[in-house]
Design an enzyme around this catalytic site. Structure first.
Site, PDB file in Angstrom:
ATOM      1  N   TYR A 132      20.540  -4.979   7.804  1.00 58.26           N
ATOM      2  CA  TYR A 132      21.726  -5.893   7.926  1.00 58.26           C
ATOM      3  C   TYR A 132      22.474  -5.417   8.490  1.00 58.26           C
ATOM      4  CZ  TYR A 132      23.567  -9.178   4.154  1.00 58.26           C
ATOM      5  OH  TYR A 132      24.150 -10.441   3.905  1.00 58.26           O
ATOM      6  N   TYR A 191      25.396 -15.897  10.423  1.00 57.42           N
ATOM      7  CA  TYR A 191      25.326 -14.620   9.184  1.00 57.42           C
ATOM      8  C   TYR A 191      25.154 -15.549   8.220  1.00 57.42           C
ATOM      9  CZ  TYR A 191      27.586 -13.053   5.271  1.00 57.42           C
ATOM     10  OH  TYR A 191      27.650 -12.223   4.023  1.00 57.42           O
TER      11      TYR A 191
END
Lengths: 142, 387
Positions: free
Chosen positions: B289, B339
């Site tokens: 992440y 994203y």
């Protein structure tokens, strides 16, 4: 660059507080920095709250945390008063205390030469007026 | 190692838009389209969906069930953290399957930044006795708060900006071959180093993209997955760990020295490897992440791909490139692809393990997916193409 960190305008900042944090702000009104220490096991807790994270006791004593030094910091460019004005430099800074292991306080470092500040630098606490309280900011100790 | 109980058998995604440009579509519409695509990929009918799993990102379960016209949802649960819950969502779905609560669980996630940017959301929250200190400091977003941890990592370990630059440059190199990636122009180190500082030591290029979209994944039992349309991607294990010191993540500031200069993944990494009977050496591709590039450097340490403090030199050695010691985010990640709160990372893990990724890691059999360094509990999962 000769960048110097600014003192933000806190005049309209309403400090939110509750029964756990009120003693911090009351002492701040007298220009005193105090942090909550568990009366049962002496662990400092931050942010203020109902239980000791170590022994879960409730009662605290508010004590001076000792000398402060910089644990870390950042430098933010803030827009100037109008679009042609140069940016202002704001320095969010985290400090740790000689006599309060395990807790750190975040605020802003003022009047500092941005490019000369280093982790570990000693700072003093200065209280500045907000709408309903005095708020703590940091200044390099000379 | 226990045999996997559940597998991902279908994946679906909407197109991805730059922030705000998905308007006038609504989030239930985007989620619905992703769910339908995933269900079709799995060879199922929408009426067969009997479970929903997600992580706390503001979804209205009832509205989704109504919007999709689902008739018999017997499992609808949420992992109690934000982007940190990403991989825990797969763990949750596996629990739902394993316990027999549902047979066809769809994991959902999406983001839409219309009129409200996630990176600035914190500044618009109501003042509280705790966040008043962040107001005084001027910490209005996660990147600004993270900057304090990153500077500490550089101070303690001598980590260079060049390491963060390499994370960004590698992500660009990966994204360059992918048509849908948002940042595909190759980047040179001197360009990176000249990028304006937003929250020193974080420069503009260290901040991830802001895009809109939704994705969904169908999870079924490993047994049913054997007959699935697509080659199954097994959930080899997941872990979810909450710790007081990581509590509010970047806004806590009370972690011990090692956790402070980290991506908060140490405890969840240890539990994940223990539960799976695997270790970092068993991972073929890592989906880390990366809402801010230094988090990749620190997560590589948390998950044991290198020692604490050595993330910088490890990354600078080329380790995260395709063909490197541990290829990271071969799709370009949040920094260069898109994203959608980590959902694209799971999508990429599945494509890697199906062997159909655009930037395929040769022979990839296992993939690590990490949840976002964000408020606790932190989560992570390992996927594999063998049960």
């Amino acid at each position: 660059m000769n960048r110097v960190s600014t003192l933000p305008d806190f005049s309209r900042l309403e400090v939110a507080m509750d029964q756990w944090s009120a003693p911090f702000w009351q002492a701040g009104g007298e220009h005193r920095l105090v942090m909550p220490r568990c009366t049962a096991c002496a662990t400092f807790r931050w942010p203020p709250g109902p239980f000791c994270p170590t022994c879960r006791a409730k009662a605290v004593a508010w004590v001076p945390p000792g000398a402060a030094r910089i644990h870390s910091f950042t430098i933010l460019a803030q827009p100037g008063a109008d679009k042609d004005a140069p940016p202002q430099w704001r320095m969010p800074t985290l400090v740790e205390f000689a006599d309060a292991p395990g807790v750190r306080l975040v605020s802003v470092l003022i009047d500092a030469p941005c490019d000369a500040v280093a982790i570990g630098d000693p700072v003093e606490i200065v209280w500045q007026p907000a709408a309903n309280a005095l708020v703590p900011v940091f200044r390099l100790r000379g | 190692m226990a045999k996997a109980a559940a597998a991902i058998t279908g994946i679906g995604s909407t197109p991805i838009w730059f922030r705000g440009e998905s308007a006038p579509r609504t989030m239930p519409e985007l989620i619905g389209e992703a769910v339908m695509a995933a269900v079709a990929d799995a060879g199922l009918a929408l009426d067969e969906v009997d479970g929903l799993a997600f992580f706390a990102f503001g979804f209205d379960t009832a509205l989704l069930i109504e919007t999709l016209g689902l008739r018999a949802v017997t499992f609808a649960h949420c992992v109690s953290s934000f982007g940190s819950g990403l991989a825990g969502m797969l763990d949750l779905a596996a629990m739902g399957i394993e316990s027999g609560r549902a047979r066809n669980i769809v994991c959902i996630g999406g983001t839409q930044q219309i009129g409200r940017r996630l990176g600035q959301a914190i500044g618009s929250f109501a003042a509280t006795p705790d966040n008043i200190f962040h107001r005084i400091a001027g910490l209005g977003g996660p990147g600004q708060a993270l900057a304090l941890q990153v500077r500490r990592h550089m101070h303690r370990f001598g980590t260079r900006r060049e390491a963060f630059g390499e994370v960004v440059i590698a992500s660009r190199a990966h994204a360059a071959t992918r048509a849908r990636a948002f940042r595909r122009t190759p980047l040179a180190m001197d360009e990176y180093l000249a990028s304006p500082m937003l929250a020193d030591p974080l420069c503009r290029l260290d901040f991830c993209l802001e895009t809109d979209g939704a994705l969904a994944f169908v999870v079924q039992s490993a047994e049913r997955a054997r007959d699935a349309r697509q080659s199954p991607v097994y959930i080899l294990g997941g872990a979810q760990v909450g710790t007081a010191d990581w509590g509010r993540a970047f806004f806590g500031f009370q972690q011990d020295e090692d956790a402070f200069a980290s991506a908060g993944g140490g405890p969840v990494a240890r539990r994940l490897y223990e539960r799976c009977g695997l270790g970092p050496a068993d991972i073929d591709v890592a989906l880390i992440y990366d809402h801010f590039s230094p988090l990749v450097v620190m997560a590589l340490e948390d998950f044991g791909f290198c020692a604490r403090g050595e993330g910088g030199p490890f990354v600078e050695s080329g380790a995260i490139r395709l063909g490197g010691a541990i290829p990271v985010n071969p799709h370009g990640g949040h920094l260069s692809d898109a994203y959608v709160v980590g959902m694209t990372h799971i999508h990429e893990a599945v494509e890697q393990l199906r062997g159909v990724a655009v930037n395929q890691v040769a022979g990839a059999r296992t993939a690590l997916v990490t949840g976002g360094p964000a408020p606790t509990p932190m989560t992570a999962a390992i996927l594999g193409n063998q049960p």
